[in-house]
Scaffold this active site. Structure first.
Site, PDB file in Angstrom:
ATOM      1  CB  CYS A  95      -0.967  -0.051   1.179  1.00  0.00           C
ATOM      2  SG  CYS A  95      -2.470   0.870   0.875  1.00  0.00           S
ATOM      3  NE  ARG A 132      -9.892   4.763   0.935  1.00  0.00           N
ATOM      4  CZ  ARG A 132      -8.736   5.342   1.236  1.00  0.00           C
ATOM      5  NH1 ARG A 132      -8.604   6.647   1.167  1.00  0.00           N
ATOM      6  NH2 ARG A 132      -7.701   4.630   1.639  1.00  0.00           N
ATOM      7  CG  HIS A 196      -4.657  -4.460   3.284  1.00  0.00           C
ATOM      8  ND1 HIS A 196      -5.806  -4.560   3.992  1.00  0.00           N
ATOM      9  CD2 HIS A 196      -4.797  -3.383   2.484  1.00  0.00           C
ATOM     10  CE1 HIS A 196      -6.604  -3.567   3.656  1.00  0.00           C
ATOM     11  NE2 HIS A 196      -6.024  -2.838   2.735  1.00  0.00           N
TER      12      HIS A 196
END
Lengths: 261, 440
Positions: A95, A132, A196
């Site tokens: 990330c 997002r 993740h």
């Protein structure tokens, strides 16, 4: 006894989505095979670490405010990090750290966080604050000729472009940009990704790839890792793969869905 | 006129649902808001509105405050079922108003989701806002925690009502500086006690000063990042405390306020913080102390928040945990118990839980001494199984179950003490199955 040395960067700041679980997964799978694992931590403003003496370096993702602080600190080590990568130290970047190793990160306001410029990609935040790339993600990766699916969760506003070689091909989810075909960045000794969930917890093949790479580089001989009981991992994977890919995967319908998003 | 009909229709829906034994939840509010986005303006409210927000402990604090006011003879309206978003609050209004939109109560006490504080109280006169804590929770829904805090901070910039803040949470305490004109700020805190620790090892937020980014120094930690802190650079911290809980005896459920001893059914420091917030509100609104003491002594939620049951002669503790901090608090209780224990961990990934289950990797599973078996269940039982296995717990003692019923049956195969930890959408299901099992 074989030994792997891991360096975990900024564990108290880049720790947004349970990413320290990656260290736990590496440690667990290595120790099960009788490999000794040493984990060192580097904290902001601490004594300069010797990146080259490690086998694996891990760095995770953080909130925007923390990421800016980390970026400034990390820039001090640009040359040492570059040298370590050239020497073959394995880097796992998730990330925010994925972004930081590129050219720059441009925020919504147009503010620029300079990257380490180790790789050629760059990241720009999507202008609409409400948007997002969020959700479960499945990609297909190629590990030295062996194809496997990587499952996890993505949550990023940054859109990463100009990626030379991606980590994998998106089967479900977004990837480097909205509706992208590709996810992450990869080299033999680098995996940089938005995934993740925690990445290494549900993708034992990736964990083993990293351990095997680290051992082979360190001891200069071919390594066969002993098989472990991965019943839980297999079930967890089966569940998510079924949830998202099953029939729609065969029919190719999910490609339509991604386009609609 | 239009609003009148909206109220009638949504009231009918509320009553109809009740006849069929269903709680109206968000539905009436959802419809009303769809038909008129300014529907909040229709209500005529005479009483004072008190709102409770924060990541953990909202329902407990909210319901405790409502109980304190009720026991003191006040007329109270509250969303006791935890419907804390805009539509849920609206449903509570619809249920309790007259057809002309009058809400007759002395106090309207509203548990409010953190992200809805600015949305709801832009439209309603707020008399008092209680902020408990900020932890990582459902990040994919709320955006990053910092964004959330900044939203509330922006709202507070021109808010002059009462503001009750947890002095021991640096993420909360900082909000006292949002509006320097506001003189109605009251801090609560809990004194150092046996539970306090010098070191922090759990997942933490806010270890850096929000004003100058220096690492905060802690005199002690209570749990997670809650504790007595100070910024060595800019002196942030050390607020004047309005309500301090002292002489803390968690195991016996005792604490003191101003030398007066209080007794509670709860035996966790985490619950004590909620009680500290609730008693601060009581003090501020001048509820007689004897009455407050009685309420605190009797108060128990019994809805899966630190709930204690005896099932088939097995001591059973059920707790909701929707984030690492909540989980760590539950695990800490279990670690103090020296009996042999079985653990049931239930993990769902519905929208209200947060679709992302990464947070389980921030739970501290290092001490599972005395745990004989771990049963995992919910929508994501295997993720939880991998988590505890990787923490070093023997895989052969981990039993993942895809059905909660099966998990409960497995759980009670032994006579050990049971600890059940479940996240948001899982908790009521688990309670139901446990109670059904008890009956059968």
């Amino acid at each position: 006894m074989e030994e792997i040395k891991i360096l975990h960067l900024y564990p108290d700041m880049l720790n947004l989505y349970g990413d320290r679980g990656n260290i736990q997964a590496l440690k667990y799978r290595a120790e099960k095979r009788g490999i000794n694992v040493i984990v060192d931590y580097y904290y902001l403003g601490g004594e300069a670490p010797d990146f080259s003496k490690y086998d694996i370096v891990f760095s995770g993702g953080g909130a925007d405010s923390e990421q800016a602080l980390v970026a400034n600190d990390m820039l001090k080590y640009k040359e040492q990090i570059k040298k370590a990568i050239d020497e073959g130290v394995f880097f796992l970047l998730v990330c925010g750290s994925y972004q930081l190793f590129g050219k720059y990160y441009k925020g919504v306001e147009g503010d620029i966080i300079p990257g380490l410029e180790i790789f050629d990609y760059y990241t720009e935040a999507i202008p609409d604050r409400k948007k997002r790339c969020i959700g479960d993600i499945i990609i297909e990766v190629n590990l030295d000729g062996i194809k496997t699916k990587v499952i996890g969760y993505e949550n990023h506003a940054g859109q990463t472009q100009n990626v030379e070689k991606p980590f994998g091909h998106v089967l479900y989810g977004q990837g480097n940009t909205f509706g992208a075909q590709e996810e992450g960045f990869m080299r033999k000794n680098v995996i940089a990704t938005y995934i993740h969930g925690t990445l290494l917890s549900k993708n034992p093949e990736i964990t083993d790839y990293i351990i095997q790479y680290a051992l082979e580089r360190k001891y200069g001989e071919k390594v066969e890792l002993e098989k472990l009981d991965d019943a839980f991992e297999e079930k967890a994977r089966e569940q998510l793969l079924n949830r998202y890919l099953s029939k729609r995967y065969e029919k190719g319908e999910f490609y339509e869905e991604i386009k609609k998003k | 006129m239009k609003n009148f009909f909206i109220i009638i229709i949504t009231k009918i829906i509320t009553i109809t649902l009740k006849i069929f034994g269903k709680n109206a939840g968000n539905l009436p509010g959802n419809l009303a808001l769809k038909w008129d986005k300014d529907i909040f303006k229709y209500f005529k409210i005479n009483g004072k509105i008190i709102a409770v927000t924060g990541t953990n402990g909202k329902t407990m604090t909210n319901n405790c405050i409502a109980q304190i006011f009720k026991d003191a003879g006040k007329k109270v309206i509250s969303n006791l079922q935890g419907n804390n978003m805009e539509t849920g609050i609206l449903s509570t209004f619809i249920k309790n108003c007259t057809l002309t939109g009058k809400i007759k109560a002395d106090y309207i006490i509203l548990e409010t989701d953190e992200s809805y504080v600015p949305v709801v109280y832009k439209k309603l006169p707020l008399d008092c806002l209680v902020i408990l804590n900020f932890f990582r929770d459902q990040l994919d829904r709320n955006g990053e925690m910092e964004t959330l805090i900044l939203k509330i901070q922006k709202f507070l910039e021109d808010y002059n009502g009462k503001l009750i803040l947890n002095a021991d949470d640096p993420n909360v305490s900082r909000l006292s500086k949002a509006n320097h004109e506001n003189k109605n700020i009251f801090f609560y805190s809990i004194d150092k006690c046996k539970e306090s620790a010098d070191e922090l090892y759990e997942a933490a937020e806010g270890t850096y000063c929000p004003f100058c980014k220096t690492k905060l120094q802690y005199e002690y930690y209570q749990y997670a990042h809650i504790g007595k802190f100070k910024c060595p650079n800019c002196d942030y911290g050390e607020e004047e405390i309005y309500q301090l809980l002292t002489d803390i005896n968690v195991d016996e459920g005792k604490f003191c306020i101003g030398g007066e001893q209080y007794k509670t059914q709860y035996d966790s420091l985490y619950a004590f913080y909620d009680l500290a917030a609730a008693t601060t509100v009581a003090k501020l609104y001048e509820i007689p102390e004897d009455s407050v003491k009685n309420t605190i002594k009797e108060f128990a939620l019994n809805n899966g928040r630190l709930e204690k049951l005896l099932i088939n002669n097995c001591k059973t503790v059920i707790n909701l945990a929707k984030n690492p901090t909540g989980f760590n608090v539950s695990l800490r209780m279990l670690q103090k118990d020296e009996n042999k224990k079985d653990l049931l961990l239930v993990l769902n990934d519905n929208v209200a839980d947060g679709r992302d289950v990464s947070w389980i990797w921030d739970i501290d599973f290092n001490n599972l001494d005395g745990v004989q078996r771990i049963i995992t269940a919910g929508i994501r039982p295997y993720d939880m199984a991998i988590r505890v296995k990787t923490a070093g717990y023997p895989a052969e003692k981990i039993i993942p179950c895809t059905s909660i019923k099966e998990a409960v049956e497995k759980l009670y195969e032994t006579e050990n003490t049971k600890y059940v930890i479940a996240n948001y959408t899982a908790i009521q299901n688990v309670r139901k199955e446990i109670k059904n099992f008890h009956k059968s």
